[in-house]
Scaffold this motif. Structure first.
Motif, mmCIF file in Angstrom:
data_model
loop_
_atom_site.group_PDB
_atom_site.id
_atom_site.type_symbol
_atom_site.label_atom_id
_atom_site.label_comp_id
_atom_site.label_asym_id
_atom_site.label_seq_id
_atom_site.Cartn_x
_atom_site.Cartn_y
_atom_site.Cartn_z
ATOM 1 N N GLY A 94 1.102 -20.204 52.034
ATOM 2 C CA GLY A 94 2.760 -20.474 51.667
ATOM 3 C C GLY A 94 1.993 -19.191 50.249
ATOM 4 N N ALA A 95 0.922 -19.111 49.520
ATOM 5 C CA ALA A 95 1.330 -18.398 48.405
ATOM 6 C C ALA A 95 0.591 -16.627 48.917
ATOM 7 N N LYS A 96 0.547 -15.988 50.243
ATOM 8 C CA LYS A 96 -0.144 -15.156 50.581
ATOM 9 C C LYS A 96 1.131 -14.176 50.510
ATOM 10 N N PHE A 97 1.905 -14.222 50.426
ATOM 11 C CA PHE A 97 2.913 -13.610 50.187
ATOM 12 C C PHE A 97 3.621 -12.178 49.015
ATOM 13 N N GLY A 98 3.275 -10.796 49.829
ATOM 14 C CA GLY A 98 3.444 -10.324 48.745
ATOM 15 C C GLY A 98 2.609 -9.467 47.471
ATOM 16 N N ALA A 99 2.217 -8.119 47.532
ATOM 17 C CA ALA A 99 1.057 -7.493 47.181
ATOM 18 C C ALA A 99 0.778 -8.442 45.046
ATOM 19 N N GLY A 100 1.243 -9.422 44.352
ATOM 20 C CA GLY A 100 0.821 -10.385 43.215
ATOM 21 C C GLY A 100 0.328 -9.265 42.448
ATOM 22 N N ASN A 101 -0.167 -9.351 41.626
ATOM 23 C CA ASN A 101 -0.866 -8.772 40.536
ATOM 24 C C ASN A 101 -2.372 -8.542 41.563
ATOM 25 N N VAL A 102 -2.889 -9.059 41.743
ATOM 26 C CA VAL A 102 -4.599 -8.506 42.863
ATOM 27 C C VAL A 102 -3.737 -7.702 43.314
ATOM 28 N N GLY A 103 -2.549 -7.319 44.078
ATOM 29 C CA GLY A 103 -2.565 -6.148 44.820
ATOM 30 C C GLY A 103 -2.029 -5.018 44.100
ATOM 31 N N ALA A 104 -1.955 -5.037 43.065
ATOM 32 C CA ALA A 104 -0.955 -4.308 42.138
ATOM 33 C C ALA A 104 -2.021 -3.622 41.083
ATOM 34 N N MET A 105 -2.619 -4.375 40.567
ATOM 35 C CA MET A 105 -3.964 -4.435 39.966
ATOM 36 C C MET A 105 -5.114 -3.346 40.637
ATOM 37 N N ALA A 106 -5.073 -3.765 41.819
ATOM 38 C CA ALA A 106 -6.229 -2.463 42.426
ATOM 39 C C ALA A 106 -5.581 -1.153 42.914
ATOM 40 N N ALA A 107 -4.461 -0.946 43.000
ATOM 41 C CA ALA A 107 -3.826 -0.189 43.382
ATOM 42 C C ALA A 107 -3.966 0.830 42.369
ATOM 43 N N HIS A 108 -3.617 0.687 40.897
ATOM 44 C CA HIS A 108 -3.772 1.150 39.911
ATOM 45 C C HIS A 108 -4.948 1.532 39.376
ATOM 46 N N LEU A 109 -5.874 0.927 40.129
ATOM 47 C CA LEU A 109 -7.990 0.748 39.969
ATOM 48 C C LEU A 109 -8.083 2.400 40.096
ATOM 49 N N SER A 110 -7.558 2.129 41.905
ATOM 50 C CA SER A 110 -8.362 2.417 42.869
ATOM 51 C C SER A 110 -7.412 4.048 42.543
ATOM 52 N N LYS A 111 -6.002 4.242 41.584
ATOM 53 C CA LYS A 111 -5.472 5.229 41.685
ATOM 54 C C LYS A 111 -5.741 6.033 40.228
ATOM 55 N N LYS A 112 -6.619 4.732 39.052
ATOM 56 C CA LYS A 112 -6.535 6.322 38.589
ATOM 57 C C LYS A 112 -7.548 6.145 38.271
ATOM 58 N N ALA A 113 -9.146 6.179 38.946
ATOM 59 C CA ALA A 113 -10.658 6.149 39.758
ATOM 60 C C ALA A 113 -10.691 7.296 41.183
ATOM 61 N N GLY A 114 -9.997 7.261 41.545
ATOM 62 C CA GLY A 114 -10.320 8.273 42.682
ATOM 63 C C GLY A 114 -10.548 7.625 44.274
ATOM 64 N N VAL A 115 -10.469 6.346 44.237
ATOM 65 C CA VAL A 115 -12.108 5.836 44.838
ATOM 66 C C VAL A 115 -11.119 4.097 45.368
ATOM 67 N N PRO A 116 -11.650 3.482 46.483
ATOM 68 C CA PRO A 116 -10.853 2.661 47.425
ATOM 69 C C PRO A 116 -11.794 1.444 45.647
ATOM 70 N N VAL A 117 -10.830 0.347 45.413
ATOM 71 C CA VAL A 117 -11.303 -0.668 44.585
ATOM 72 C C VAL A 117 -11.295 -2.003 45.380
ATOM 73 N N ARG A 118 -12.291 -2.422 45.395
ATOM 74 C CA ARG A 118 -11.881 -3.835 45.775
ATOM 75 C C ARG A 118 -11.562 -4.777 44.631
ATOM 76 N N LEU A 119 -10.498 -6.183 44.966
ATOM 77 C CA LEU A 119 -10.294 -7.217 43.677
ATOM 78 C C LEU A 119 -10.451 -8.256 44.566
ATOM 79 N N PHE A 120 -11.225 -9.290 44.543
ATOM 80 C CA PHE A 120 -11.040 -10.862 45.369
ATOM 81 C C PHE A 120 -11.106 -11.821 43.961
ATOM 82 N N CYS A 121 -10.047 -12.414 43.527
ATOM 83 C CA CYS A 121 -10.220 -13.245 42.522
ATOM 84 C C CYS A 121 -11.368 -14.586 43.297
ATOM 85 N N THR A 122 -11.990 -15.106 42.198
ATOM 86 C CA THR A 122 -13.158 -15.950 41.992
ATOM 87 C C THR A 122 -12.772 -17.102 42.524
#
Length: 597
Positions: free
Chosen positions: A336-364
């Protein structure tokens, strides 16, 4: 059960009318002809009902479009649907060849790590990322400007002035760094220096309710409802940290006169119940691999809704939805908690946009417990009365629960919807605390509510000297549940086991009991599946729907095979891709009911 027919939306005697030129004769299934208007239809007898119920299965006449396939036969006449078949993707999962979002490895991919708050309530004075940026393996750093997935002030002017989001719980994400390895990213994250101006905090629900408790939000706050059922309406009364009573989501909050109902009762039971916070623990934590390219954003997500992730990212980055593609072929659990991009999706996309390469971000695992959602706790006050014949007369329900810095901790759904009762009054309150936000978790609010309701119903039946199964039969209007209870009682040997006295000599006794729950019929009409029949006779089914473990690939293969007279293994099923026709979210028990028609 027999296939249930959809209600004819056109009332009898008020059919769609077209001009004479628009209409044409239509052959009825009975051999008669009629005139259809804008849409050609046929008249057909459909089966509807519940086998084994008092009314049983009956036939009804309905107008249906000519291009609709015939109704599926009753369950016992189906060849594929409802039968035991090998799980479509079982061999890939048990062999380890199924690739989850956390398994994705793209060329040049970076590994990202969050920087989290280590205090529960504070104003951030400064964030120094310079040392992390100088780390030789670091390629991008991003500081969060807006926290997602929690309540927000309805009047932003009441917020404490700050350049950064106010910290309202320990573990709140502040920033993230992306580096060439996970170890390097972890080292760099520790180099980010955050200075806080700490503020008083409260993490206990009862203490948070007190008038002198530290205030989590300096004004009324609300959280948008999510696809999984968290959040709720705005403009709810709020005093300090106590928000409510919230309007009921389903059913009436108040009906009749509970005072009169209790006056008419021969027996009354009052009780108080507590349930605890439960955190989500999927084997695959929240996370994405984001790949930002000039022609669009591709995201591999561990999500229950590819469409929601796509839509949210398109909104965050002001992109056309056609420029965002989300892929989720396999995912390791979502409740039930995995709907939408959330902080994880938004952050990974920001980092990928800045770096110009794919970024993997998974919570501990710690971050998963801290910040990605939980089932709120509850403190319930329940009072129920019934007359001497065992008919309910009044239900009074008040509950307080904390979803931390979120909302949606109500529990009254079962009390409002499970039984027929002429007099009902419910009040549900959210209590804000300095803890991570709650989120939908397997029928939001209902496990807590059923826990209190069914124990009280059981005690009331005992007080009246009525078998609880008989008591529930008197008060539950659902014919479906009546049939289910009868089947369960027969298979379980309820009557025989209830007569056996409990003679265990120790303090721990063994016995039998029964309880029931309620959930709702939810359909997502934005659901589609494209079936391709290729020139060589092979069949392919495509949909953006994703599977959280319920086996929707198998379901799709069964339906297509049933309709085409094939075997499920003859169907190639491709899901979890927003480039395919839209699919419903995997939640709310809606997925199969939405996609299979």
């Amino acid at each position: 059960m027999a296939s249930a027919a959809q209600e004819d939306p056109t009332p009898q005697g008020n059919k769609q009318q077209g001009t004479k030129d628009e209409s044409k004769p239509v052959q009825k299934s009975s051999g008669e002809t009629s005139t259809a208007g804008k849409q050609d239809t046929r008249r057909e007898e459909l089966l509807i009902g519940i086998p084994g119920s008092a009314e049983g299965v009956k036939k009804i006449d309905r107008n249906i479009p000519l291009d609709e396939p015939p109704q599926l036969p009753p369950n016992d006449q189906l060849k594929i649907i409802g039968k035991r078949i090998p799980r479509y993707d079982g061999k890939y999962k048990v062999s380890g060849t199924a690739k989850y979002a956390s398994d994705v490895k793209l060329p040049g991919m970076l590994y990202a790590v969050f920087v989290n708050s280590d205090v529960p309530h504070a104003k951030i004075v400064s964030i120094d990322t310079s040392a992390a940026e100088r780390h030789p393996a670091v390629k991008a750093v991003h500081v969060i400007e807006h926290i997602r997935g929690q309540a927000e002030l309805q009047d932003p002017s009441k917020e404490l002035p700050s350049r950064y989001p106010i910290v309202r719980y320990a573990g709140q994400p502040i920033a993230a760094v992306a580096a060439t390895s996970l170890a390097a990213a972890q080292d760099a994250a520790r180099l980010v220096k955050v200075r806080y101006e700490t503020m008083p905090f409260v993490i206990d629900r009862e203490k948070a309710r007190q008038p002198d408790a530290p205030v989590i939000f300096p004004g009324p706050a609300a959280e948008k409802a999510t696809g999984g059922g968290g959040g709720g309406p705005a403009n709810v009364p709020q005093q300090g940290n106590v928000r409510g009573p919230a309007p009921p989501r389903r059913g009436p909050g108040t009906q009749g006169d509970v005072g009169q109902g209790f006056a008419n009762s021969a027996a009354i039971v009052e009780a108080e119940y507590f349930t605890q916070v439960q955190t989500h623990s999927p084997l695959e934590t929240h996370g994405v691999v984001a790949d930002w390219k000039p022609d669009g954003l591709t995201v591999y997500a561990s999500t229950q809704s590819t469409m929601s992730v796509r839509d949210e990212l398109a909104e965050i980055f002001d992109l056309p939805k056609t420029k965002v593609r989300v892929l989720t072929e396999y995912m390791g659990g979502g409740f039930g908690a995995k709907f939408g991009a959330g902080n994880v999706g938004a952050m990974a996309a920001h980092l990928s946009k800045k770096a110009g390469v794919p970024v993997r971000l998974f919570c501990t695992r710690k971050e998963e417990h801290w910040a990605t959602g939980n089932r709120p706790d509850s403190h319930q006050f329940v009072k129920i009365g019934a007359n001497a014949e065992g008919m309910l007369q009044a239900i009074e329900w008040k509950s307080y629960g904390t979803a931390g810095v979120g909302t949606g901790a109500g529990t009254a759904g079962p009390a409002q919807n499970l039984y027929r009762c002429p007099n009902v009054h419910t009040e549900e309150y959210d209590v804000f605390t300095n803890a991570g936000p709650g989120a939908a978790m397997r029928a939001p609010g209902h496990p807590q509510g059923v826990f209190g309701l069914e124990q009280t119903i059981d005690a009331l039946a005992e007080k009246l000297g009525i078998d609880v199964l008989e008591f529930i039969d008197k008060n539950d209007p659902s014919e479906e549940r009546r049939v289910e209870r009868r089947i369960g009682a027969e298979k379980f040997g309820w009557a025989q086991k209830r007569r056996k006295p409990n003679s265990d000599p120790g303090s721990v006794k063994t016995g039998v009991g029964m309880a029931q729950a309620v959930w709702y019929r939810i359909n997502n009409m934005d659901s589609a599946c494209e079936v391709r029949i290729h020139k060589d006779g092979s069949v392919e089914a495509l949909s953006a729907v994703q599977d959280i473990g319920g086996g929707i690939k198998t379901v799709i293969a069964q339906v297509v095979a049933e309709e085409l007279g094939l075997r499920p293994r003859d169907i190639t099923v491709r899901i979890g891709d927003t480039n395919s026709p839209p699919g419903p979210p995997s939640g709310g028990s809606m997925t199969t009911g939405s996609i299979t028609p």
